[in-house]
Write a protein that holds these residues in place. Structure first.
Motif, PDB file in Angstrom:
ATOM      1  N   VAL A  62       2.624   7.514  -8.810  1.00  0.00           N
ATOM      2  CA  VAL A  62       1.984   7.789 -10.096  1.00  0.00           C
ATOM      3  C   VAL A  62       2.905   7.464 -11.277  1.00  0.00           C
ATOM      4  CG1 VAL A  62       1.058   9.677 -11.510  1.00  0.00           C
ATOM      5  CG2 VAL A  62       0.364   9.436  -9.120  1.00  0.00           C
ATOM      6  N   PHE A 114       1.469   7.638   5.313  1.00  0.00           N
ATOM      7  CA  PHE A 114       1.330   8.302   4.014  1.00  0.00           C
ATOM      8  C   PHE A 114       0.850   9.746   4.103  1.00  0.00           C
ATOM      9  CE2 PHE A 114       0.306   3.696   3.047  1.00  0.00           C
ATOM     10  CZ  PHE A 114       1.657   3.382   2.890  1.00  0.00           C
ATOM     11  N   ASN A 162      -1.819   0.558  -3.699  1.00  0.00           N
ATOM     12  CA  ASN A 162      -3.266   0.569  -3.455  1.00  0.00           C
ATOM     13  C   ASN A 162      -3.746   1.328  -2.204  1.00  0.00           C
ATOM     14  OD1 ASN A 162      -2.311  -1.352  -1.694  1.00  0.00           O
ATOM     15  ND2 ASN A 162      -3.080  -3.082  -2.899  1.00  0.00           N
ATOM     16  N   HIS A 163      -2.933   2.252  -1.738  1.00  0.00           N
ATOM     17  CA  HIS A 163      -3.445   3.204  -0.725  1.00  0.00           C
ATOM     18  C   HIS A 163      -2.739   4.527  -1.029  1.00  0.00           C
ATOM     19  CE1 HIS A 163      -4.904   5.111   2.766  1.00  0.00           C
ATOM     20  NE2 HIS A 163      -4.161   4.586   3.691  1.00  0.00           N
ATOM     21  N   GLN A 164      -1.412   4.514  -0.920  1.00  0.00           N
ATOM     22  CA  GLN A 164      -0.625   5.565  -1.568  1.00  0.00           C
ATOM     23  C   GLN A 164      -0.263   5.044  -2.960  1.00  0.00           C
ATOM     24  OE1 GLN A 164       2.805   8.381  -0.110  1.00  0.00           O
ATOM     25  NE2 GLN A 164       3.665   6.345  -0.322  1.00  0.00           N
ATOM     26  N   MET A 165      -0.344   5.896  -3.962  1.00  0.00           N
ATOM     27  CA  MET A 165      -0.023   5.458  -5.325  1.00  0.00           C
ATOM     28  C   MET A 165       1.139   6.249  -5.891  1.00  0.00           C
ATOM     29  SD  MET A 165      -3.879   4.718  -6.598  1.00  0.00           S
ATOM     30  CE  MET A 165      -4.410   6.037  -5.523  1.00  0.00           C
ATOM     31  N   ALA A 194     -11.846  -0.578  -5.007  1.00  0.00           N
ATOM     32  CA  ALA A 194     -11.287   0.737  -5.210  1.00  0.00           C
ATOM     33  C   ALA A 194      -9.865   0.628  -5.758  1.00  0.00           C
ATOM     34  CB  ALA A 194     -11.256   1.497  -3.880  1.00  0.00           C
ATOM     35  N   SER A 195      -9.163  -0.445  -5.386  1.00  0.00           N
ATOM     36  CA  SER A 195      -7.722  -0.514  -5.697  1.00  0.00           C
ATOM     37  C   SER A 195      -7.411  -0.505  -7.184  1.00  0.00           C
ATOM     38  CB  SER A 195      -7.122  -1.778  -5.097  1.00  0.00           C
ATOM     39  OG  SER A 195      -7.454  -1.902  -3.757  1.00  0.00           O
ATOM     40  N   CYS A 201      -5.665  10.580  -9.692  1.00  0.00           N
ATOM     41  CA  CYS A 201      -4.539   9.927 -10.385  1.00  0.00           C
ATOM     42  C   CYS A 201      -4.248  10.597 -11.723  1.00  0.00           C
ATOM     43  CB  CYS A 201      -4.821   8.443 -10.594  1.00  0.00           C
ATOM     44  SG  CYS A 201      -4.544   7.463  -9.112  1.00  0.00           S
ATOM     45  N   ASP A 250       0.806  -1.222   0.000  1.00  0.00           N
ATOM     46  CA  ASP A 250       0.000   0.000   0.000  1.00  0.00           C
ATOM     47  C   ASP A 250       0.838   1.271   0.000  1.00  0.00           C
ATOM     48  OD1 ASP A 250       0.841  -0.291   2.564  1.00  0.00           O
ATOM     49  OD2 ASP A 250      -1.140  -0.254   3.491  1.00  0.00           O
ATOM     50  N   SER A 251       2.149   1.134  -0.012  1.00  0.00           N
ATOM     51  CA  SER A 251       2.980   2.340  -0.097  1.00  0.00           C
ATOM     52  C   SER A 251       3.158   2.810  -1.533  1.00  0.00           C
ATOM     53  CB  SER A 251       4.352   2.096   0.530  1.00  0.00           C
ATOM     54  OG  SER A 251       5.064   1.129  -0.208  1.00  0.00           O
ATOM     55  N   ILE A 273      -8.803   1.176  -9.601  1.00  0.00           N
ATOM     56  CA  ILE A 273      -9.134   2.389 -10.352  1.00  0.00           C
ATOM     57  C   ILE A 273      -7.903   3.198 -10.752  1.00  0.00           C
ATOM     58  CG2 ILE A 273     -10.399   4.577 -10.316  1.00  0.00           C
ATOM     59  CD1 ILE A 273     -12.384   3.284  -8.341  1.00  0.00           C
ATOM     60  N   GLY A 274      -7.021   3.446  -9.796  1.00  0.00           N
ATOM     61  CA  GLY A 274      -5.831   4.242 -10.090  1.00  0.00           C
ATOM     62  C   GLY A 274      -4.943   3.558 -11.118  1.00  0.00           C
ATOM     63  N   VAL A 301      -0.384  10.130  -4.841  1.00  0.00           N
ATOM     64  CA  VAL A 301      -1.810  10.199  -4.537  1.00  0.00           C
ATOM     65  C   VAL A 301      -2.112   9.233  -3.396  1.00  0.00           C
ATOM     66  CG1 VAL A 301      -4.136   9.678  -5.403  1.00  0.00           C
ATOM     67  CG2 VAL A 301      -2.464  10.818  -6.901  1.00  0.00           C
ATOM     68  N   VAL A 302      -2.844   9.702  -2.407  1.00  0.00           N
ATOM     69  CA  VAL A 302      -3.315   8.826  -1.333  1.00  0.00           C
ATOM     70  C   VAL A 302      -4.828   8.913  -1.308  1.00  0.00           C
ATOM     71  CG1 VAL A 302      -3.352   8.440   1.171  1.00  0.00           C
ATOM     72  CG2 VAL A 302      -1.228   9.141   0.046  1.00  0.00           C
ATOM     73  N   PHE A 303      -5.485   7.760  -1.205  1.00  0.00           N
ATOM     74  CA  PHE A 303      -6.936   7.849  -1.036  1.00  0.00           C
ATOM     75  C   PHE A 303      -7.349   7.347   0.343  1.00  0.00           C
ATOM     76  CE2 PHE A 303      -6.448   3.737  -3.219  1.00  0.00           C
ATOM     77  CZ  PHE A 303      -7.296   2.888  -2.514  1.00  0.00           C
ATOM     78  N   ILE A 317     -10.623   8.706  -6.888  1.00  0.00           N
ATOM     79  CA  ILE A 317      -9.312   8.112  -7.201  1.00  0.00           C
ATOM     80  C   ILE A 317      -8.874   8.377  -8.639  1.00  0.00           C
ATOM     81  CG2 ILE A 317      -7.967   5.977  -7.291  1.00  0.00           C
ATOM     82  CD1 ILE A 317      -9.798   4.835  -5.092  1.00  0.00           C
TER      83      ILE A 317
END
Lengths: 194, 194
Positions: free
Chosen positions: A33, B116, A28-31, A60-61, B67, A24-25, A63-64, B78-80, B63
């Motif tokens: 980019v 995050f 899928n929580h912080q992305m 949700a994961s 993104c 998630d770093s 989508i980004g 990006v953080v969600f 998201i």
């Protein structure tokens, strides 16, 4: 994808043996980019020459990852399947059920509006993880309900010690996983396939 | 943003009077990727000269927008914020509560891992809608818990007939909404502010 494997080894957190891998770093929580853009380019390379009219993922994961892959697929529209709690009128949406393999967790429905998935379209599925394949199976079901065609599934991380990969490939769906994990534990770290 | 207003008029679906505006054909179910990139560039233009270390949004609709805006902000991470149902150990996460104004819908918690969001960071909030401001208020609360600073909120559509904009601006937070709706109904369509 070598850069991904290195990133998993560096930043992934393992809990238990062949159980949880937290990424998630960056995923899928912080992305991260720029890294997700590189992942998108790698999906494009893997599916080189394939027509992709639409990218389908699940909240949700996914989508980004899907949104940052889309520019590599000529900005194909991204649709994400929504989870339960819908007030949509039946008939407006394609619905499928995601079985849960987590103890105590109940199956849940996902849905996609019929407006955003058309017969004959070529659809690329994208998701962060492939483990038991239940989410991916539901997405495939939805694409088939629409009379559309699955081009394949672009998966960031496949837990190859779980049955999802075999199940999905057994349906005749091409799966391109950018990192395939053979086994993992807190002691040994992550061992990749091949 | 003129292109957005035209898109809302063309593709938005209104239900009731000053109630529901569905823009799920381009913004929050199916996503028009090139259009979301243009929205991201417009956010950058509005927040020209502002330092943005991180973009914070909330699952699921925010998201994709966040993104696809991030590349315009030097690929800021990006953080969600995730919604409830967490197995995280208390102490690991910042938690806040989103009040619900929908009848029969209960308040829910959102959380962000403490990893995050760091003290001193400059955080841009991004979301699809601003209506009652409850989700945005919870995000602002989380940023403040972290000792970080809110640069502002980039909102795609503000329902200016609801109190969220006033509440958030009243907290001293800069809100940049790309389309502000004064009123709308099935009969008259959408009327924008100014």
């Amino acid at each position: 994808m070598e850069e991904l494997k290195q990133r998993i080894c560096r930043d992934g957190k393992i809990r238990g043996s062949n159980e949880v891998l937290k990424v998630d770093s960056f995923l899928n929580h912080q992305m991260d980019v720029a890294f997700l853009q590189a992942i998108g380019q790698e999906f494009r390379r893997r599916f080189e020459g394939c027509q992709v009219d639409r990218i389908l993922t699940i909240e949700a994961s996914g989508i980004g990852i899907a949104c940052l892959a889309a520019p590599s697929f000529d900005n194909a529209p991204v649709v994400f399947a929504k989870k339960n709690k819908t007030k949509n009128i039946a008939g407006d949406v394609y619905i499928s059920t995601v079985e849960s393999f987590t103890q105590g967790k109940r199956p849940y429905n996902i849905f996609v509006s019929k407006e955003f998935l058309k017969a004959g379209e070529k659809v690329l599925l994208i998701d962060d993880f492939l483990a038991n394949g239940s989410a991916l199976s539901a997405l495939i079901d939805i694409v088939h309900q629409a009379g559309a065609e699955v081009v394949g599934a672009g998966i960031v991380i496949e837990k190859a010690f779980q049955p999802g990969g075999e199940i999905i490939r057994g349906k005749g769906v091409r799966v391109e996983a950018l990192a395939r994990i053979e086994r993992m534990s807190e002691e040994t770290g992550v061992v990749f396939c091949e």
